[in-house]
Design a protein around this motif. Structure first.
Motif, PDB file in Angstrom:
ATOM      1  N   ASP A  48      39.210  35.595  29.166  1.00 64.24           N
ATOM      2  CA  ASP A  48      40.039  34.391  29.239  1.00 64.24           C
ATOM      3  C   ASP A  48      40.157  33.709  27.873  1.00 64.24           C
ATOM      4  O   ASP A  48      41.221  33.223  27.504  1.00 64.24           O
ATOM      5  CB  ASP A  48      39.462  33.406  30.256  1.00 64.24           C
ATOM      6  CG  ASP A  48      39.593  33.898  31.687  1.00 64.24           C
ATOM      7  OD1 ASP A  48      40.422  34.797  31.936  1.00 64.24           O
ATOM      8  OD2 ASP A  48      38.858  33.386  32.547  1.00 64.24           O
ATOM      9  N   LYS A  52      43.613  33.130  25.825  1.00 61.43           N
ATOM     10  CA  LYS A  52      44.028  31.797  25.364  1.00 61.43           C
ATOM     11  C   LYS A  52      44.357  31.814  23.877  1.00 61.43           C
ATOM     12  O   LYS A  52      45.356  31.250  23.443  1.00 61.43           O
ATOM     13  CB  LYS A  52      42.934  30.776  25.651  1.00 61.43           C
ATOM     14  CG  LYS A  52      43.339  29.362  25.275  1.00 61.43           C
ATOM     15  CD  LYS A  52      42.245  28.387  25.602  1.00 61.43           C
ATOM     16  CE  LYS A  52      42.613  26.973  25.301  1.00 61.43           C
ATOM     17  NZ  LYS A  52      43.306  26.723  24.082  1.00 61.43           N
ATOM     18  N   TYR A  64      46.275  29.843  33.899  1.00 61.28           N
ATOM     19  CA  TYR A  64      45.230  30.537  34.654  1.00 61.28           C
ATOM     20  C   TYR A  64      45.624  30.472  36.116  1.00 61.28           C
ATOM     21  O   TYR A  64      45.473  29.442  36.764  1.00 61.28           O
ATOM     22  CB  TYR A  64      43.868  29.887  34.414  1.00 61.28           C
ATOM     23  CG  TYR A  64      42.731  30.626  35.095  1.00 61.28           C
ATOM     24  CD1 TYR A  64      42.268  31.822  34.581  1.00 61.28           C
ATOM     25  CD2 TYR A  64      42.143  30.132  36.247  1.00 61.28           C
ATOM     26  CE1 TYR A  64      41.237  32.512  35.183  1.00 61.28           C
ATOM     27  CE2 TYR A  64      41.105  30.811  36.860  1.00 61.28           C
ATOM     28  CZ  TYR A  64      40.659  31.998  36.326  1.00 61.28           C
ATOM     29  OH  TYR A  64      39.642  32.679  36.930  1.00 61.28           O
ATOM     30  N   LYS A  72      43.721  35.836  37.148  1.00 65.09           N
ATOM     31  CA  LYS A  72      43.902  36.367  35.795  1.00 65.09           C
ATOM     32  C   LYS A  72      44.594  35.331  34.923  1.00 65.09           C
ATOM     33  O   LYS A  72      45.514  34.652  35.353  1.00 65.09           O
ATOM     34  CB  LYS A  72      44.716  37.644  35.849  1.00 65.09           C
ATOM     35  CG  LYS A  72      44.027  38.762  36.594  1.00 65.09           C
ATOM     36  CD  LYS A  72      44.860  40.005  36.604  1.00 65.09           C
ATOM     37  CE  LYS A  72      44.133  41.095  37.364  1.00 65.09           C
ATOM     38  NZ  LYS A  72      44.921  42.301  37.483  1.00 65.09           N
ATOM     39  N   ALA A  73      44.149  35.254  33.692  1.00 67.65           N
ATOM     40  CA  ALA A  73      44.777  34.376  32.724  1.00 67.65           C
ATOM     41  C   ALA A  73      45.946  35.099  32.080  1.00 67.65           C
ATOM     42  O   ALA A  73      45.929  36.305  31.901  1.00 67.65           O
ATOM     43  CB  ALA A  73      43.759  33.948  31.670  1.00 67.65           C
TER      44      ALA A  73
END
Length: 76
Positions: A48, A52, A64, A72-73
Motif C-alpha cells: 500500500d 501511494k 483504497y 487493494k490500493a
C-alpha cells in the motif's frame, strides 16, 4: 594400541567444533524465521505504501477500495 585409541577418543570428546557449527546453524535458522514473519506481517502495508508513492509521483489520488476492490490500493 589401547592407549592410542583411548587417546584419540579423549581428543574427540574435547573437540567442540561440531557443537559450534550446530549453534551457528540454529542462530541462522532463527534469524530466517524472524525475517519471514516480518515480511509476511508487513507485506500488505508495504505494498500500500509503494502504491501511494506511485500515485503521488503520477499525480493521481490514492484510493483504497476496501469492500468493492477486494481491499487493494490503486490510483484513480
Amino acid at each position: 594400541m589401547r592407549s592410542y585409541l583411548s587417546n584419540i577418543a579423549a581428543r574427540l570428546r574435547r573437540d567442540q567444533r561440531g557443537a559450534t557449527a550446530v549453534e551457528y546453524g540454529i542462530m541462522v535458522s532463527l534469524i530466517a524465521v524472524v525475517i519471514i514473519v516480518a515480511v509476511t506481517m508487513l507485506g500488505g502495508t508495504m505494498k500500500d505504501t509503494f502504491t501511494k508513492v506511485q500515485c503521488d509521483i503520477a499525480g493521481a489520488p490514492h484510493v483504497y477500495a476496501e469492500n468493492g476492490g477486494g481491499g487493494k490500493a490503486s490510483c484513480s
